[in-house]
Scaffold this motif. Structure first.
Motif, PDB file in Angstrom:
ATOM      1  N   ALA A 131       0.814  -1.214   0.000  1.00 57.47           N
ATOM      2  CA  ALA A 131       0.000   0.000   0.000  1.00 57.47           C
ATOM      3  C   ALA A 131       0.851   1.269   0.000  1.00 57.47           C
ATOM      4  O   ALA A 131       0.536   2.239  -0.700  1.00 57.47           O
ATOM      5  CB  ALA A 131      -0.945  -0.008   1.198  1.00 57.47           C
ATOM      6  N   ALA A 132       1.936   1.278   0.765  1.00 61.50           N
ATOM      7  CA  ALA A 132       2.770   2.479   0.854  1.00 61.50           C
ATOM      8  C   ALA A 132       3.357   2.837  -0.510  1.00 61.50           C
ATOM      9  O   ALA A 132       3.453   4.013  -0.877  1.00 61.50           O
ATOM     10  CB  ALA A 132       3.881   2.266   1.876  1.00 61.50           C
ATOM     11  N   ILE A 137       2.615   5.504  -6.662  1.00 58.31           N
ATOM     12  CA  ILE A 137       2.314   5.125  -8.046  1.00 58.31           C
ATOM     13  C   ILE A 137       1.000   5.760  -8.482  1.00 58.31           C
ATOM     14  O   ILE A 137       0.875   6.256  -9.605  1.00 58.31           O
ATOM     15  CB  ILE A 137       2.249   3.591  -8.178  1.00 58.31           C
ATOM     16  N   PHE A 138       0.016   5.753  -7.588  1.00 61.82           N
ATOM     17  CA  PHE A 138      -1.270   6.379  -7.898  1.00 61.82           C
ATOM     18  C   PHE A 138      -1.084   7.872  -8.154  1.00 61.82           C
ATOM     19  O   PHE A 138      -1.610   8.416  -9.127  1.00 61.82           O
ATOM     20  CB  PHE A 138      -2.254   6.171  -6.747  1.00 61.82           C
ATOM     21  N   GLU A 139      -0.335   8.535  -7.298  1.00 62.43           N
ATOM     22  CA  GLU A 139      -0.131   9.978  -7.452  1.00 62.43           C
ATOM     23  C   GLU A 139       0.527  10.301  -8.783  1.00 62.43           C
ATOM     24  O   GLU A 139       0.168  11.270  -9.453  1.00 62.43           O
ATOM     25  CB  GLU A 139       0.720  10.506  -6.298  1.00 62.43           C
ATOM     26  N   HIS A 140       1.485   9.480  -9.188  1.00 65.14           N
ATOM     27  CA  HIS A 140       2.248   9.747 -10.408  1.00 65.14           C
ATOM     28  C   HIS A 140       1.458   9.424 -11.670  1.00 65.14           C
ATOM     29  O   HIS A 140       1.626  10.077 -12.701  1.00 65.14           O
ATOM     30  CB  HIS A 140       3.537   8.927 -10.381  1.00 65.14           C
ATOM     31  N   ALA A 194      -1.028  -4.108  -8.423  1.00 67.01           N
ATOM     32  CA  ALA A 194      -1.307  -4.720  -7.120  1.00 67.01           C
ATOM     33  C   ALA A 194      -1.084  -3.718  -5.995  1.00 67.01           C
ATOM     34  O   ALA A 194      -1.856  -3.663  -5.025  1.00 67.01           O
ATOM     35  CB  ALA A 194      -0.422  -5.949  -6.924  1.00 67.01           C
ATOM     36  N   ASP A 195      -0.041  -2.899  -6.116  1.00 65.33           N
ATOM     37  CA  ASP A 195       0.251  -1.896  -5.087  1.00 65.33           C
ATOM     38  C   ASP A 195      -0.840  -0.825  -5.039  1.00 65.33           C
ATOM     39  O   ASP A 195      -1.262  -0.399  -3.956  1.00 65.33           O
ATOM     40  CB  ASP A 195       1.609  -1.246  -5.358  1.00 65.33           C
ATOM     41  N   ILE A 196      -1.300  -0.382  -6.209  1.00 66.66           N
ATOM     42  CA  ILE A 196      -2.372   0.617  -6.248  1.00 66.66           C
ATOM     43  C   ILE A 196      -3.643   0.056  -5.619  1.00 66.66           C
ATOM     44  O   ILE A 196      -4.316   0.728  -4.829  1.00 66.66           O
ATOM     45  CB  ILE A 196      -2.644   1.063  -7.703  1.00 66.66           C
ATOM     46  N   PHE A 197      -3.971  -1.180  -5.969  1.00 67.76           N
ATOM     47  CA  PHE A 197      -5.175  -1.805  -5.409  1.00 67.76           C
ATOM     48  C   PHE A 197      -5.062  -1.910  -3.892  1.00 67.76           C
ATOM     49  O   PHE A 197      -6.033  -1.644  -3.161  1.00 67.76           O
ATOM     50  CB  PHE A 197      -5.391  -3.184  -6.029  1.00 67.76           C
TER      51      PHE A 197
END
Length: 203
Positions: A131-132, A137-140, A194-197
């Protein structure tokens, strides 16, 4: 005299064309099919936030103009790394140069299947999202449309929405697109998704 001037202009024009063609071929040699897909993904992710990909495809510019264009994008706030900027310039110079035909065929679909987008080994079993890492990644990549903290913007909000209870649908949407949302499979790695989710699931 006029004939000599005309002949000189023709010779200079042919020399200039040869230089442009040689530069274009050099760029093309450094852009593999996989990197071409990566560049197209960057165009969707970074450039089409402000204007359509079709507008880019209509251009026929020499390398120097593409370099200036990408530099201007960065000045206006496009979030691209130095490596991404270099790839965009090489790809755009090779594909959308002054000698390119008016109508270009899309990259061959078979080439898309033939070469992986990265050299990373395929993970065995389900991926565990971090998640961290997903927050960055979401922000970018996603925030421009889905808003800060995924509360919505040009695109729908993602926090506390039904799609987070349907992980398969989430993956399908991110990888292949849905409605107005383009496909991100050529931009984000499976681990990125997977990290974004994982990050969205904590909101």
């Amino acid at each position: 005299m006029r004939f000599q001037a005309f002949a000189l202009c023709m010779i200079l024009g042919l020399v200039g064309l040869a230089v442009v063609t040689a530069a274009q071929e050099k760029d093309m040699e450094t852009v593999s099919p996989a990197l071409g897909l990566r560049a197209e993904g960057l165009i969707i992710a970074r450039c089409s936030v402000c204007h359509s990909a079709d507008l880019i495809a209509q251009q026929r510019l020499p390398r120097a103009r593409w370099e200036a264009t990408v530099e201007k994008m960065e000045h206006w706030g496009a979030e691209i790394s130095n490596d991404e900027a270099d790839l965009l310039v090489r790809y755009l110079s090779a594909r959308y140069h002054p000698g390119a035909p008016d109508q270009l065929l899309p990259l061959d679909s078979e080439l898309r299947k033939a070469e992986p987008l990265t050299q990373e080994p395929v993970a065995e079993g389900p991926l565990t999202g971090v998640a961290a890492r997903g927050a960055g990644i979401f922000e970018h990549n996603c925030q421009a449309c889905h808003g800060a903290m995924a509360i919505g913007g040009m695109g729908p909000k993602l926090v506390k929405t039904p799609i987070l209870k349907q992980e398969d649908l989430f993956w399908e949407t991110v990888l292949h697109g849905r409605g107005a949302m383009p496909a991100w499979g050529s931009v984000l790695s499976p681990q990125d998704i997977a990290d974004i989710f994982a990050w969205l699931s904590t909101k």
